[in-house]
Design a protein around this motif. Structure first.
Motif, PDB file in Angstrom:
ATOM      1  N   ALA A  77     -14.672 -12.653  11.662  1.00 10.85           N
ATOM      2  CA  ALA A  77     -15.722 -12.695  10.625  1.00 10.85           C
ATOM      3  C   ALA A  77     -15.163 -13.461   9.495  1.00 10.85           C
ATOM      4  O   ALA A  77     -15.825 -14.445   8.934  1.00 10.85           O
ATOM      5  CB  ALA A  77     -16.273 -11.183  10.169  1.00 10.85           C
ATOM      6  N   PHE A  78     -14.068 -13.335   8.967  1.00 13.50           N
ATOM      7  CA  PHE A  78     -13.411 -13.882   7.669  1.00 13.50           C
ATOM      8  C   PHE A  78     -13.207 -15.669   8.186  1.00 13.50           C
ATOM      9  O   PHE A  78     -13.658 -16.214   7.436  1.00 13.50           O
ATOM     10  CB  PHE A  78     -12.056 -13.565   7.529  1.00 13.50           C
ATOM     11  CG  PHE A  78     -12.173 -12.231   6.717  1.00 13.50           C
ATOM     12  CD1 PHE A  78     -12.873 -12.243   5.433  1.00 13.50           C
ATOM     13  CD2 PHE A  78     -11.244 -11.435   7.013  1.00 13.50           C
ATOM     14  CE1 PHE A  78     -12.899 -10.875   4.845  1.00 13.50           C
ATOM     15  CE2 PHE A  78     -11.302 -10.072   6.106  1.00 13.50           C
ATOM     16  CZ  PHE A  78     -12.199  -9.976   5.141  1.00 13.50           C
ATOM     17  N   ALA A  79     -12.841 -15.936   9.562  1.00 14.05           N
ATOM     18  CA  ALA A  79     -12.689 -17.237   9.935  1.00 14.05           C
ATOM     19  C   ALA A  79     -13.983 -17.915   9.957  1.00 14.05           C
ATOM     20  O   ALA A  79     -14.332 -18.929   9.525  1.00 14.05           O
ATOM     21  CB  ALA A  79     -11.904 -17.348  11.429  1.00 14.05           C
ATOM     22  N   LEU A  80     -15.174 -17.370  10.610  1.00 17.68           N
ATOM     23  CA  LEU A  80     -16.291 -17.786  10.322  1.00 17.68           C
ATOM     24  C   LEU A  80     -17.157 -18.004   9.111  1.00 17.68           C
ATOM     25  O   LEU A  80     -17.781 -18.957   8.739  1.00 17.68           O
ATOM     26  CB  LEU A  80     -17.384 -16.932  11.449  1.00 17.68           C
ATOM     27  CG  LEU A  80     -17.090 -17.154  12.885  1.00 17.68           C
ATOM     28  CD1 LEU A  80     -17.599 -16.053  13.741  1.00 17.68           C
ATOM     29  CD2 LEU A  80     -17.921 -18.561  13.224  1.00 17.68           C
ATOM     30  N   MET A  81     -16.726 -17.007   8.040  1.00 20.56           N
ATOM     31  CA  MET A  81     -17.289 -16.892   6.604  1.00 20.56           C
ATOM     32  C   MET A  81     -16.539 -18.106   6.180  1.00 20.56           C
ATOM     33  O   MET A  81     -17.257 -18.952   5.045  1.00 20.56           O
ATOM     34  CB  MET A  81     -17.170 -15.855   5.967  1.00 20.56           C
ATOM     35  CG  MET A  81     -18.080 -15.679   4.832  1.00 20.56           C
ATOM     36  SD  MET A  81     -19.712 -15.732   5.047  1.00 20.56           S
ATOM     37  CE  MET A  81     -20.127 -14.003   5.880  1.00 20.56           C
ATOM     38  N   HIS A 121     -26.798 -19.107   7.988  1.00 21.12           N
ATOM     39  CA  HIS A 121     -26.962 -20.504   8.946  1.00 21.12           C
ATOM     40  C   HIS A 121     -25.582 -21.015   9.404  1.00 21.12           C
ATOM     41  O   HIS A 121     -25.733 -20.937  10.830  1.00 21.12           O
ATOM     42  CB  HIS A 121     -27.717 -21.496   8.222  1.00 21.12           C
ATOM     43  CG  HIS A 121     -27.829 -22.826   9.107  1.00 21.12           C
ATOM     44  ND1 HIS A 121     -28.694 -22.918   9.563  1.00 21.12           N
ATOM     45  CD2 HIS A 121     -26.952 -23.814   8.814  1.00 21.12           C
ATOM     46  CE1 HIS A 121     -28.590 -24.356  10.628  1.00 21.12           C
ATOM     47  NE2 HIS A 121     -27.599 -24.983  10.012  1.00 21.12           N
ATOM     48  N   HIS A 122     -24.758 -21.301   8.700  1.00 14.43           N
ATOM     49  CA  HIS A 122     -23.476 -21.943   9.271  1.00 14.43           C
ATOM     50  C   HIS A 122     -22.786 -20.890  10.178  1.00 14.43           C
ATOM     51  O   HIS A 122     -22.258 -21.272  11.140  1.00 14.43           O
ATOM     52  CB  HIS A 122     -22.640 -22.470   7.878  1.00 14.43           C
ATOM     53  CG  HIS A 122     -23.271 -23.482   7.438  1.00 14.43           C
ATOM     54  ND1 HIS A 122     -23.358 -24.830   7.890  1.00 14.43           N
ATOM     55  CD2 HIS A 122     -23.518 -23.609   6.030  1.00 14.43           C
ATOM     56  CE1 HIS A 122     -23.732 -25.638   6.931  1.00 14.43           C
ATOM     57  NE2 HIS A 122     -24.092 -24.979   5.851  1.00 14.43           N
ATOM     58  N   PHE A 123     -22.598 -19.675   9.569  1.00 18.93           N
ATOM     59  CA  PHE A 123     -21.653 -18.686  10.288  1.00 18.93           C
ATOM     60  C   PHE A 123     -22.514 -18.617  11.793  1.00 18.93           C
ATOM     61  O   PHE A 123     -21.724 -18.593  12.747  1.00 18.93           O
ATOM     62  CB  PHE A 123     -21.972 -17.251   9.647  1.00 18.93           C
ATOM     63  CG  PHE A 123     -21.012 -16.065  10.176  1.00 18.93           C
ATOM     64  CD1 PHE A 123     -21.381 -15.451  10.977  1.00 18.93           C
ATOM     65  CD2 PHE A 123     -20.182 -15.760   9.318  1.00 18.93           C
ATOM     66  CE1 PHE A 123     -20.656 -14.515  11.654  1.00 18.93           C
ATOM     67  CE2 PHE A 123     -19.396 -14.609   9.791  1.00 18.93           C
ATOM     68  CZ  PHE A 123     -19.723 -14.031  11.033  1.00 18.93           C
ATOM     69  N   LEU A 124     -23.747 -18.424  11.897  1.00 24.62           N
ATOM     70  CA  LEU A 124     -24.542 -18.384  13.198  1.00 24.62           C
ATOM     71  C   LEU A 124     -24.271 -19.486  13.916  1.00 24.62           C
ATOM     72  O   LEU A 124     -24.190 -19.432  15.308  1.00 24.62           O
ATOM     73  CB  LEU A 124     -25.983 -17.742  12.831  1.00 24.62           C
ATOM     74  CG  LEU A 124     -26.072 -16.589  12.471  1.00 24.62           C
ATOM     75  CD1 LEU A 124     -27.427 -16.221  12.230  1.00 24.62           C
ATOM     76  CD2 LEU A 124     -25.443 -15.181  13.116  1.00 24.62           C
TER      77      LEU A 124
END
Length: 353
Positions: free
Chosen positions: A130-134, A180-183
């Protein structure tokens, strides 16, 4: 076949990771990536079946490694996404410290809610993913993908009409939401996770604290290139602040200061006795020079080789690039006592360009 996801890390070796790993000797089965950054080299090595140990002093880089290198099978699923993005924006650390510094106030409130929710995830691997995606989402919303601009410039560059007038591009992605960017990147990150049947390990420490304890056949060194655009704390330290909910401080031994670079390299090379092979990435625009580094390395081994390859670093756009020569210093540690036996390597990922 598995593929390294979009990490968007300045100085990333993604384009030449295959070339670097092609130089590794056949008798090497373990790798210590001592300045792992965005983990592109570690990922390629993991793909080739090496047991990989990563280290980076930035916490966000540790989480990238924990998500993509040590993690074998943990993915983010739909209930995790609901957890991360549930609730209303709140006034927390990011709002209090970085509203109208890097993001608009409402965006900082959203980050504060997401940070609180990430802590509710059930495993450390899920939190790291989750941190990497955020991080990826925060970087996508930031002009030039680094946190070194002042607020007035950020606002100007996030103005799509200004961007179109100035650059003929509206860059609408800067104004799309974190969610949006996360998903948008979720599937790519989930699909990058695999097991290479090795006990890969991630560290988050000053490299000088680990050299006496970590042992591997190869140590790969990709420190900041002194004298170039290399302020990684400035580029990405904000994400560490987001993770820790504290204003973090620049770290020592950062290879930024020309006045101490040679002494720091000499200190580093003097402590590499645990490794049979040393691989150092550097380039012709950096300090010390190729010749100075060779002189330093030859203090510790007579078996030193340098390979060269043209490598372009894109800085501010598709037309403005710094064209440099990438050096790969290869050192065989003649005093190393090699007694361990390892299993055969195998490749499980897509080839890197």
């Amino acid at each position: 076949m598995f593929k390294y996801p979009k990490v968007n890390y300045i100085g990333n070796k993604e384009k030449i990771a295959k070339w670097i790993c092609d130089q590794f000797p056949n008798d090497a089965h373990t790798l210590f990536d001592a300045f792992s950054g965005g983990c592109s080299l570690s990922y390629e090595a993991k793909c080739r079946g090496l047991e990989v140990y990563t280290n980076d002093i930035l916490k966000i880089n540790y989480h990238i490694a924990n998500a993509l290198i040590t993690n074998n099978d943990v993915l983010l699923d739909e209930p995790d996404i609901e957890t991360i993005f549930s609730g209303e924006p709140m006034e927390g650390f990011m709002y209090e410290n970085y509203a109208e510094v890097y993001f608009f106030p409402q965006e900082c409130k959203e980050l504060d809610r997401y940070r609180q929710n990430i802590e509710l995830l059930e495993s450390e691997e899920k939190k790291s993913l989750a941190f990497a995606l955020m991080r990826r989402a925060m970087i996508r919303k930031m002009p030039y993908s680094r946190f070194t601009l002042n607020w007035d410039k950020i606002v100007q560059l996030r103005d799509e009409e200004y961007s179109y007038k100035k650059y003929k591009r509206r860059r609408a992605y800067h104004n799309q939401s974190f969610k949006h960017h996360f998903l948008q990147n979720l599937d790519e990150y989930n699909q990058a996770i695999f097991s290479n049947n090795k006990k890969n390990v991630a560290y988050n420490d000053d490299i000088f604290n680990l050299l006496d304890t970590v042992k591997a056949d190869i140590i790969y060194l990709d420190p900041p290139y002194t004298g170039t655009m290399n302020n990684y704390f400035g580029f990405y330290g904000l994400v560490d602040d987001f993770i820790t909910s504290e204003v973090t401080q620049p770290f020592e031994n950062n290879f930024v200061n020309k006045n101490s670079a040679i002494e720091l390299f000499d200190q580093l090379f003097s402590k590499l006795g645990n490794f049979k092979y040393w691989y150092l990435s550097y380039n012709n625009a950096s300090y010390p020079s190729k010749e100075e580094l060779l002189d330093l390395l030859r203090k510790y081994s007579d078996d030193v080789e340098v390979m060269e390859r043209k490598h372009n670093y894109q800085i501010t756009g598709k037309h403005k690039k710094e064209k440099n020569t990438e050096f790969l210093f290869i050192v065989k540690n003649e005093s190393y006592d090699y007694t361990n036996r390892h299993s055969r390597k195998h490749t499980v990922c897509e080839a890197t360009n």
